[in-house]
Design a protein around this motif. Sequence first.
Motif, short mmCIF file in Angstrom:
data_model
loop_
_atom_site.label_atom_id
_atom_site.label_comp_id
_atom_site.label_asym_id
_atom_site.label_seq_id
_atom_site.Cartn_x
_atom_site.Cartn_y
_atom_site.Cartn_z
N LYS A 1 0.83 -1.20 0.00
CA LYS A 1 0.00 0.00 0.00
C LYS A 1 0.87 1.25 0.00
N LEU A 2 1.97 1.21 0.73
CA LEU A 2 2.86 2.35 0.81
C LEU A 2 3.47 2.68 -0.55
N GLN A 3 3.60 1.68 -1.40
CA GLN A 3 4.21 1.91 -2.72
C GLN A 3 3.42 2.92 -3.53
N TRP A 4 2.12 2.84 -3.51
CA TRP A 4 1.33 3.80 -4.28
C TRP A 4 0.96 5.04 -3.48
N LYS A 5 0.86 4.90 -2.15
CA LYS A 5 0.53 6.06 -1.33
C LYS A 5 1.68 7.06 -1.27
N SER A 6 2.91 6.57 -1.45
CA SER A 6 4.08 7.45 -1.33
C SER A 6 4.49 8.09 -2.66
N VAL A 7 3.76 7.81 -3.71
CA VAL A 7 4.05 8.43 -5.01
C VAL A 7 3.71 9.92 -4.95
N THR A 8 4.65 10.76 -5.30
CA THR A 8 4.41 12.20 -5.27
C THR A 8 3.62 12.64 -6.49
N GLU A 9 3.14 13.87 -6.44
CA GLU A 9 2.38 14.39 -7.57
C GLU A 9 3.24 14.46 -8.83
N ASP A 10 4.50 14.84 -8.64
CA ASP A 10 5.41 14.90 -9.80
C ASP A 10 5.63 13.52 -10.39
N GLN A 11 5.80 12.51 -9.53
CA GLN A 11 5.98 11.15 -10.02
C GLN A 11 4.73 10.67 -10.76
N GLU A 12 3.57 11.00 -10.21
CA GLU A 12 2.32 10.56 -10.82
C GLU A 12 2.13 11.16 -12.20
N LEU A 13 2.61 12.38 -12.39
CA LEU A 13 2.51 13.01 -13.70
C LEU A 13 3.27 12.24 -14.77
N ARG A 14 4.30 11.51 -14.31
CA ARG A 14 5.12 10.74 -15.25
C ARG A 14 4.76 9.26 -15.28
N ASN A 15 3.66 8.91 -14.66
CA ASN A 15 3.21 7.52 -14.62
C ASN A 15 1.77 7.46 -15.10
N SER A 16 1.62 7.38 -16.41
CA SER A 16 0.28 7.41 -16.99
C SER A 16 -0.55 6.19 -16.60
N LEU A 17 0.10 5.03 -16.45
CA LEU A 17 -0.64 3.83 -16.09
C LEU A 17 -1.23 3.94 -14.70
N LEU A 18 -0.44 4.45 -13.75
CA LEU A 18 -0.94 4.61 -12.39
C LEU A 18 -2.08 5.61 -12.35
N ARG A 19 -1.95 6.71 -13.10
CA ARG A 19 -3.02 7.70 -13.15
C ARG A 19 -4.30 7.10 -13.70
N ALA A 20 -4.14 6.27 -14.74
CA ALA A 20 -5.32 5.66 -15.35
C ALA A 20 -6.00 4.70 -14.39
N TYR A 21 -5.21 3.86 -13.70
CA TYR A 21 -5.79 2.95 -12.71
C TYR A 21 -6.51 3.72 -11.61
N LYS A 22 -5.86 4.76 -11.13
CA LYS A 22 -6.43 5.54 -10.03
C LYS A 22 -7.75 6.17 -10.44
N SER A 23 -7.79 6.75 -11.64
CA SER A 23 -9.01 7.38 -12.11
C SER A 23 -10.13 6.36 -12.31
N LEU A 24 -9.80 5.23 -12.89
CA LEU A 24 -10.80 4.19 -13.16
C LEU A 24 -11.35 3.62 -11.86
N ILE A 25 -10.48 3.39 -10.89
CA ILE A 25 -10.91 2.84 -9.61
C ILE A 25 -11.82 3.82 -8.88
N GLU A 26 -11.44 5.11 -8.88
CA GLU A 26 -12.27 6.11 -8.21
C GLU A 26 -13.67 6.15 -8.81
N ARG A 27 -13.75 6.10 -10.12
CA ARG A 27 -15.07 6.16 -10.76
C ARG A 27 -15.88 4.89 -10.51
#
Length: 602
Positions: A301-327
Amino acid sequence: MGSPAESLKVAFEKEGVFLHTSTKRNHDQDTLIPGVIRILEKGPDTVVDWTPIGEIGEHTRFLYSKKDSTVNGGSHTEEEMFDPGYEPDWAVISTVGTRLRPLEDVQAAAQCSGAHSKWAFSLSLSELKSIRKNKPGLGWSYLIFISKDGISFPALHFHDGGTRALLKCLCKYVVLATSRKDPRLYLVYSHDSHALSQSFDELQLFDEHSSDLVSQADLGQRPTVQRQETLTAAEWTKHLDPEGRVQDAAELKKKIFKGGLCHSIRREVWKFLLGYYPWDSTAEERKALVKQKTDEYFRMKLQWKSVTEDQELRNSLLRAYKSLIERDVSRTDRSNKFYEGNDNPGLVLLNDVLMTYCMYNFDLGYVQGMSDLLSPILYVTQNEVDSFWCFTGFMELVHRNFEESQESMKEQLEKLALLLRVLDSALCDFLDSRESGNLCFCFRWLLIWFKREFSFPDILRLWEVQWTGQPCPNFHLLVCCAILDSERDALMNPNYGFNEILKHINELTMRLNMEDILCRAEAIFQQLAACPQLQRSVQEILGLAENTTPTPSSGSGSSPQALSPSQTQESELTDSASHSLPDSSIEILHTEDGTIESSQSP
């Protein structure tokens, strides 16, 4: 072809047999030529004859080269001409029988000319070497006739069924034997063939006792099955020894299958059913396991919780998963009190567990539908860590449902089609005639294990019954058969087409009687298991015979290819606002008045 006209007799005839002149997936009239296939007795000779219909006059024969042929001035290879261009459906059983027709009718029907006449062909059975049938898939059944000269005639597609009835009729004149090297190929022998006697032990004959025949095995009367009482807390305790080990797990699973669990012990027993707790573990061993698994969970859990906003901007797959899960979380079981309200801690847990699963299974990640599988587990366990490890156990059973290739879903639909044909060929024929023979309307049932077909309490019972693995593998396919069996009369409405059948199936949601469906499914299994003539492929599906076909395992070297977030159906998604998610694990507890409290886990 020189037999006296007066000896001509029609032993078999079937209309609705099409020749596809193009491999494109369309229904252009120029690429689909309707025709009639016949088995004709011409004196001492017997021929298989296909003639286009709708044209009158003198007709000519079209010759096919083994390597190349010219069609409308163009050169085509054998593969280009005869590849049907898709995976056809299971063979359809025809109701056409053997009959004799007046000579003048046959002669009149044989007269054809025009643009399609060149496709007509006639082949003596003495010159027939083999017959290739379709690979089971999602389309029409077809047969390809191959002569002893190596000529492959174009594939004949049976839009209205009839392939097996044709093969059965051919068995009156020749011996059809399935090649051991290619189960889709029937080798043709005369009844007194020396080659047949020389290779008899190498062949599986297609005869009156073959499991591959159109005639259905006598399944006998379906037994009456009654459900039993649920397993109580007292009975569960009796199955534990002084150190907490489960005694006679096999017998316990049978009891759970027959009656399910009372809700008070689901939180404990589901952990065994889903592989989180080993059945032979002691209470102390389980405490140690929980501590180990808790540490492992929070590291992931810490692996994704500790991702910074800058890191997330460079990780399109993580952003996509996060958006899809939230919806998905925002619309999962929101009518259930456990998940209602915008600030419900249950929604936070759904989100966190699914995000952590993406860290646990990088290859698969998150695919729409997974939230439906997690929701009842979280509802029962009411704990983030427990729900995660129970969810991973469930995903071990169904993870292939979510792979991009969808091979597992295709395999399950094929197995379901085979089971249904053995059980009710008339229903299958009707569905085939309404373009519903591929059972695509069962896709959602299989994908998320009927989650949206039954009420929430019924799903808890249905899933725990299926997790026992009783009374056979693929019991969920028998549940599908039971639903279709219960709706048989309604589905076979003569006014129903594809759209009406699909609409009827969709309207079954929340209207099915789960206990009745389970009784039907178990009765169907007992009926099939008691049939001595049950074909081997069905026995393999039900675990009554060893499966000789290799299947991919979850531990195979090749990683599954998941459906990427960009490939999911965005039209089904709804926008939701982002939530501020706490870092800690939350355990949800219900008070006596039904309200929800949340406590922070250390």
